[in-house]
Design an enzyme around this catalytic site. Structure first.
Site, PDB file in Angstrom:
ATOM      1  N   ASP A  65       2.526  14.599  -0.919  1.00 13.86           N
ATOM      2  CA  ASP A  65       3.454  14.225  -1.992  1.00 13.86           C
ATOM      3  C   ASP A  65       2.739  14.137  -3.344  1.00 13.86           C
ATOM      4  O   ASP A  65       3.327  13.710  -4.329  1.00 13.86           O
ATOM      5  CB  ASP A  65       4.217  12.926  -1.680  1.00 13.86           C
ATOM      6  N   THR A 122      -1.863  -1.867  -4.563  1.00 11.08           N
ATOM      7  CA  THR A 122      -2.211  -1.333  -3.246  1.00 11.08           C
ATOM      8  C   THR A 122      -3.595  -1.779  -2.763  1.00 11.08           C
ATOM      9  O   THR A 122      -3.950  -1.550  -1.618  1.00 11.08           O
ATOM     10  CB  THR A 122      -2.195   0.207  -3.255  1.00 11.08           C
ATOM     11  N   SER A 133      -0.786   8.323   3.612  1.00 11.55           N
ATOM     12  CA  SER A 133      -1.067   9.187   2.460  1.00 11.55           C
ATOM     13  C   SER A 133      -2.557   9.545   2.300  1.00 11.55           C
ATOM     14  O   SER A 133      -3.139  10.149   3.187  1.00 11.55           O
ATOM     15  CB  SER A 133      -0.505   8.485   1.227  1.00 11.55           C
TER      16      SER A 133
END
Ligand code: NG1
Ligand code: ZN
Length: 540
Positions: free
Chosen positions: A286, A507, A64
């Site tokens: 996304d 994360t 990402s």
């Protein structure tokens, strides 16, 4: 199969001293230590498919918005959703099995505990973003898939949401709920046609500059544009920037949604003038955020909260105008990071229900599914709208009572088609925003004027063990370490319109502190106070 699994695992040995976790974004870390994980994920994907009697499972290789040297992998469920939580745990355990024997033993254990017939078919679709390490990691994954005897389809480069779309299409092919044709062309045709239909000849005001983070979204957007009405036909005037995928080391560097949101400024490469409408995708497309520079050259961000409020208000209008208001309820799902002004706007102005969930798209998606129409967005631009099956049927069966109702009903049906319901999709979300702005005849200034964001600050605090920070109430209150929340409450009381919370990141190895207040000085002051409380509590 036994020999093949042992061989595949031997070929991709696990590096020593690594502990892998399937987090909110799958496995994600430095690409050089991911080979063994990919092979094991291949085995897990095959097992997951077999546990669902051969339904297609997706595997996306991407990191990402992370730097080019990172990579990652995540699994996609048959309807295009994120991996089920108990399988996240199985994946984590599998990724940490070191020897071929351990892997094989755990493979068999999963089959037994999950009642999986190892002779059942296994079908897996794979795709990757444009990172240099993607090809090698794909090879490691395929070794695992082959060893497990899975049939697989490799789509090459796709955006993450495109892969989710393929998975959903493949599993619904030929059924009443068929989602579309499982090809890239099918994706562009579906969303292109829905956009054209929903626009109803409305003219967008001005052009749109799209920063693609030098990621996979660039070439995919360039392709999608071919399926949209042209500028001459009154369509969008899109300028694509940062679409250089030939140089993978430029991915997410000084560009992309995360850069813009974190730095609160446009990518340096942007030549946008005052009031020019701009948006940025992230590395796997996304996430999307909008922004512009106003007439006094001040940077203005229109983030995920803004997209949610814009879309919720548009859908609310359409549902009302179509004569469906008493049959369909719309809800908005946010996380604690949503600006307090956005929450107030939805509740008091749009008069819609708001729900707050913990961070992580799977929580938002799940909560949104409880509404007839659930609009969910994280402030950082990740989100979509989900329509329940009964709502879709209600919309289809509706008989409009007037020409006006029919107009709105037509637009509503096309808008449903335009929204990628499997997962948040930057390209589909971008078209949705453009659609709403065109229908409302709004510029970015009118969109911004709907409410004023409370000044806010997000800080990252490094502590020796972030896991001692445990929360409740959708991460808005700390229950551990003891006493810290009471101190935060005291600080919040000292400022006007204050709100602050601290939670361990899922994360990164850090605790995030968020604060907002009536003024910039109060918000910054509160954030710093809470950060020092966290630092102090984390030092013990
Ligand atoms: P963590 O690191 O748990 O805060 C971040 C984002 C999430 C989400 C995940 C990736 C913030 C504050 N947090 O999570 O919204 O995008 O990464 O899935 O932006
Ligand atoms: Zn992303």
């Amino acid at each position: 199969m036994v020999g093949l699994i042992v061989q595949a695992v031997e070929k991709h040995p696990a590096p020593e001293g690594m502990a892998y976790t399937y987090g909110t974004a799958g496995f994600r870390t430095k690409a050089e230590v991911l080979d063994s994980v990919l092979t094991r994920v291949g085995l897990i994907a095959a097992l997951r498919s077999r546990s669902l009697k051969g339904k297609w499972i997706g595997v996306m290789i991407t990191a990402s918005h992370n730097p080019p040297s990172d990579n990652g992998v995540k699994l996609v469920e048959p309807m295009g959703n994120m991996l089920q939580e108990d399988w996240e745990k199985l994946s984590t355990t599998m990724a940490n099995k070191a020897t071929p024997d351990d892997v094989l033993e755990y493979y068999r254990e999963i089959a037994e505990t999950q009642h999986i017939n190892l002779d059942a078919p296994a079908r897996v679709v794979v795709a990757r973003d444009t990172r240099a390490s993607g090809a090698r990691l794909l090879g490691c994954l395929v070794d695992g898939l082959k060893a497990a005897g899975a049939e697989y389809k490799d789509y090459g480069f796709l955006t993450t949401p495109q892969l989710h779309y393929m998975v959903r299409c493949l599993n619904t092919e030929g059924q009443y709920d068929s989602y579309g044709t499982p090809t890239e062309k099918g994706y562009y045709e579906k969303f292109g046609a829905a956009f054209k239909h929903a626009m109803k000849g409305k003219k967008p005001s001005g052009g749109l500059i799209v920063d693609c983070a030098n990621g996979v979204g660039g070439p995919k957007l360039n392709e999608l544009i071919k399926y949209l009405p042209t500028k001459e036909e009154g369509g969008l005037d899109i300028t694509v920037i940062n679409d250089n995928v030939i140089k993978p080391e430029s991915l997410n560097v000084d560009c992309g949604a995360d850069y813009v949101k974190t730095n609160q400024r446009p990518p340096p490469s942007s030549k946008a003038g005052p009031n020019d409408r701009c948006c940025s995708l992230d590395g796997d497309a996304d996430r999307v955020v909008y922004y512009f520079k106003d007439s006094s050259n001040t940077f203005r961000l229109l983030d995920g909260d803004r997209i949610a409020t814009l879309v919720a208000s548009f859908l609310g209008d359409l549902v009302r105008q179509a004569g469906l208001a008493d049959k369909i309820t719309i809800g908005v799902v946010q996380t604690a990071y949503a600006n307090g002004a956005a929450t107030k706007y939805v509740e008091q102005h749009l008069k819609l229900n708001v729900e707050c969930t913990p961070t992580g798209v799977k929580y938002l998606h799940h909560a949104a599914e409880k509404f007839d129409v659930g609009v969910y967005f994280e402030a950082n631009g990740h989100g979509t709208v989900v329509f329940s099956d009964s709502t879709l049927r209600r919309i289809q069966k509706h008989v409009p009572g007037s020409l006006g109702q029919k107009e709105a009903w037509d637009v509503l049906r096309a808008t449903v088609e335009l929204i990628n319901q499997a997962v948040g999709d930057a390209l589909s979300d971008m078209l949705l925003v453009e659609l709403v702005l065109a229908h409302k005849h709004w510029t970015v200034n009118e969109w911004l004027a709907t409410y004023d964001d409370l000044p806010n600050r997000l800080l990252k605090v490094t502590v020796s063990d972030r896991n001692i920070f445990k929360t409740t109430d959708a991460e808005r209150r700390l229950v551990s370490p003891p006493g810290v929340q009471a101190n935060i409450d005291q600080e919040v009381q000292k400022v006007r319109q204050g709100r602050s919370f601290a939670r361990a990141s899922g994360t990164e190895d850090a605790v995030r502190v968020y604060a907002e207040a009536a003024t910039r000085a109060e918000a910054d002051g509160l954030a710093n106070k809470v950060a020092s409380l966290v630092k102090h509590a984390g030092a013990v």
